[in-house]
Every structure is written in structure tokens, then in C-alpha cells.
Scaffold this active site. Structure first.
Site, PDB file in Angstrom:
ATOM      1  N   HIS A   1       2.728  22.464 -28.301  1.00 37.45           N
ATOM      2  CA  HIS A   1       2.336  21.093 -27.932  1.00 37.45           C
ATOM      3  C   HIS A   1       0.815  20.923 -28.036  1.00 37.45           C
ATOM      4  O   HIS A   1       0.325  19.950 -28.614  1.00 37.45           O
ATOM      5  CB  HIS A   1       2.832  20.814 -26.508  1.00 37.45           C
ATOM      6  CG  HIS A   1       2.428  19.488 -25.944  1.00 37.45           C
ATOM      7  ND1 HIS A   1       3.337  18.502 -25.640  1.00 37.45           N
ATOM      8  CD2 HIS A   1       1.203  18.982 -25.614  1.00 37.45           C
ATOM      9  CE1 HIS A   1       2.685  17.440 -25.172  1.00 37.45           C
ATOM     10  NE2 HIS A   1       1.394  17.708 -25.132  1.00 37.45           N
ATOM     11  N   GLU A   2       0.071  21.905 -27.498  1.00 41.23           N
ATOM     12  CA  GLU A   2      -1.399  21.767 -27.477  1.00 41.23           C
ATOM     13  C   GLU A   2      -2.003  21.900 -28.876  1.00 41.23           C
ATOM     14  O   GLU A   2      -2.920  21.151 -29.225  1.00 41.23           O
ATOM     15  CB  GLU A   2      -2.025  22.781 -26.519  1.00 41.23           C
ATOM     16  CG  GLU A   2      -1.599  22.645 -25.055  1.00 41.23           C
ATOM     17  CD  GLU A   2      -1.713  21.241 -24.478  1.00 41.23           C
ATOM     18  OE1 GLU A   2      -2.557  20.456 -24.948  1.00 41.23           O
ATOM     19  OE2 GLU A   2      -0.936  20.912 -23.559  1.00 41.23           O
TER      20      GLU A   2
ATOM     21  N   CYS B   1       2.962  14.519 -21.381  1.00 40.47           N
ATOM     22  CA  CYS B   1       1.598  14.698 -21.871  1.00 40.47           C
ATOM     23  C   CYS B   1       0.690  13.746 -21.103  1.00 40.47           C
ATOM     24  O   CYS B   1       1.053  12.589 -20.871  1.00 40.47           O
ATOM     25  CB  CYS B   1       1.561  14.364 -23.366  1.00 40.47           C
ATOM     26  SG  CYS B   1      -0.064  14.510 -24.111  1.00 40.47           S
TER      27      CYS B   1
ATOM     28  N   HIS C   1      -1.864  18.745 -30.853  1.00 40.09           N
ATOM     29  CA  HIS C   1      -2.913  17.747 -30.569  1.00 40.09           C
ATOM     30  C   HIS C   1      -4.075  17.891 -31.555  1.00 40.09           C
ATOM     31  O   HIS C   1      -4.695  16.901 -31.942  1.00 40.09           O
ATOM     32  CB  HIS C   1      -3.462  17.927 -29.155  1.00 40.09           C
ATOM     33  CG  HIS C   1      -2.673  17.228 -28.085  1.00 40.09           C
ATOM     34  ND1 HIS C   1      -2.518  15.865 -28.053  1.00 40.09           N
ATOM     35  CD2 HIS C   1      -2.018  17.705 -26.998  1.00 40.09           C
ATOM     36  CE1 HIS C   1      -1.786  15.528 -26.988  1.00 40.09           C
ATOM     37  NE2 HIS C   1      -1.472  16.624 -26.332  1.00 40.09           N
TER      38      HIS C   1
END
Ligand code: NI
Length: 167
Positions: free
Chosen positions: A139-140, A97, A143
Site C-alpha cells: 500500500h505504501e 488510508c 503511494h
């Protein structure tokens, strides 16, 4: 073109929960463009969330096609208010990341997801993503919840790996 500074862990703003977007105004258009520019200028990055540039709004930009090993993908996606509707199967992936430049780590993710989002015209879309693209979108979207891959790493003792430099 505006490449933005990417927040680095443990910046507390990375823990913020991003708010919904209900209007694509000049501010939101700018955030989208800055995310695209920042991702493109970083070279290897395949995705970025607005949280990472200090804008706590629910927007992610991802492009699984930048990973040459990822054959099946939707190209560059701009996702507003993304929401994962279904998770299927499991795989383990070594993640990195831009906000955690010193480490990579093994994370368990769904192998296949169904994800709903709105495009830049706030038109609702649903797509199915698999493999690398599914991992990337999980993953995004994490966030936007203030979650980093290091929060999900299988074991902090054995599945977190130091690296010299983010590539
Ligand atoms: Ni990230």
C-alpha cells in the site's frame, strides 16, 4: 515534532510519481521526521508515504507492530527508495488510508513480498514481509507511484465501503 497536513483525495499531488533519493540531506531528514511524527500523532495509522504530505520523494514509514493482530513484523521501518522484488501468494484485505478518509475497500495483494530499500544511512537492505506487513508495504510503495487503494479495489460497486470518520 512536526505533524504535517495529510493530502486528501482527489488532491492531484497524490498522483505524482515520487523521485529517487540519492542523498540524505537536511531536507530528507526533515521529511523522514515529519512522516514519523504525522504517523504517530494520527493514532491508528500504520504507515505513511512522503507523497501524502506533498513531498514527492521515495520515502515511506511503516510500523506493522501498531496492528495488534500482526504478530510477525519488523517494527517501525523507514524505507528510502523501496522496491518490491518478489510477490508470492494472494490475500484479500480491507484497506483504509489517511488520504481517503471516507472509505475502506477490499483489495487483492500478495501474501508475501521481498522488498529492497535503503535505510536512513542509505545502507541497502532486503527483508521479507508477510500478511498484514506485506499488505501495508505494498500500500505504501503504491503511494510513491501515485496509486491509491481505491485504484486497486476489486469492484468499485461492491468492495468500496463508506465510513463516517477515519479512525
Ligand atoms: Ni495510504
Amino acid at each position: 515534532m512536526a505533524e504535517r497536513e495529510v493530502l486528501i483525495y482527489p488532491d492531484p499531488r497524490l498522483k505524482e510519481i515520487a523521485r529517487d533519493v540519492d542523498l540524505v540531506d537536511d531536507y530528507i531528514k526533515q521529511v523522514i521526521q515529519d512522516l514519523i511524527d504525522t504517523m504517530e500523532m494520527s493514532g491508528h495509522s500504520t504507515g505513511i508515504a512522503a507523497t501524502q504530505i506533498g513531498e514527492p520523494v521515495r520515502i515511506v514509514v511503516a510500523d506493522a507492530s501498531k496492528n495488534k493482530k500482526c504478530e510477525d513484523n519488523h517494527g517501525r521501518l523507514v524505507m528510502i527508495n523501496p522496491e518490491i522484488l518478489k510477490w508470492e501468494g494472494m490475500l484479500q484485505f480491507r484497506e483504509g488510508c489517511m488520504s481517503v478518509p471516507d472509505f475502506t475497500g477490499n483489495v487483492n495483494r500478495a501474501r508475501k513480498i521481498l522488498i529492497r530499500y535503503q535505510d536512513e544511512n542509505l545502507e541497502s537492505k532486503v527483508i521479507e514481509a508477510e500478511g498484514f506487513e506485506a499488505v501495508l508495504l505494498q500500500h505504501e510503495t503504491d503511494h510513491l507511484e501515485g496509486t491509491l487503494f481505491i485504484d486497486r479495489v476489486i469492484s468499485k460497486r461492491t468492495d468500496l465501503f463508506r465510513r463516517k470518520k477515519y479512525k
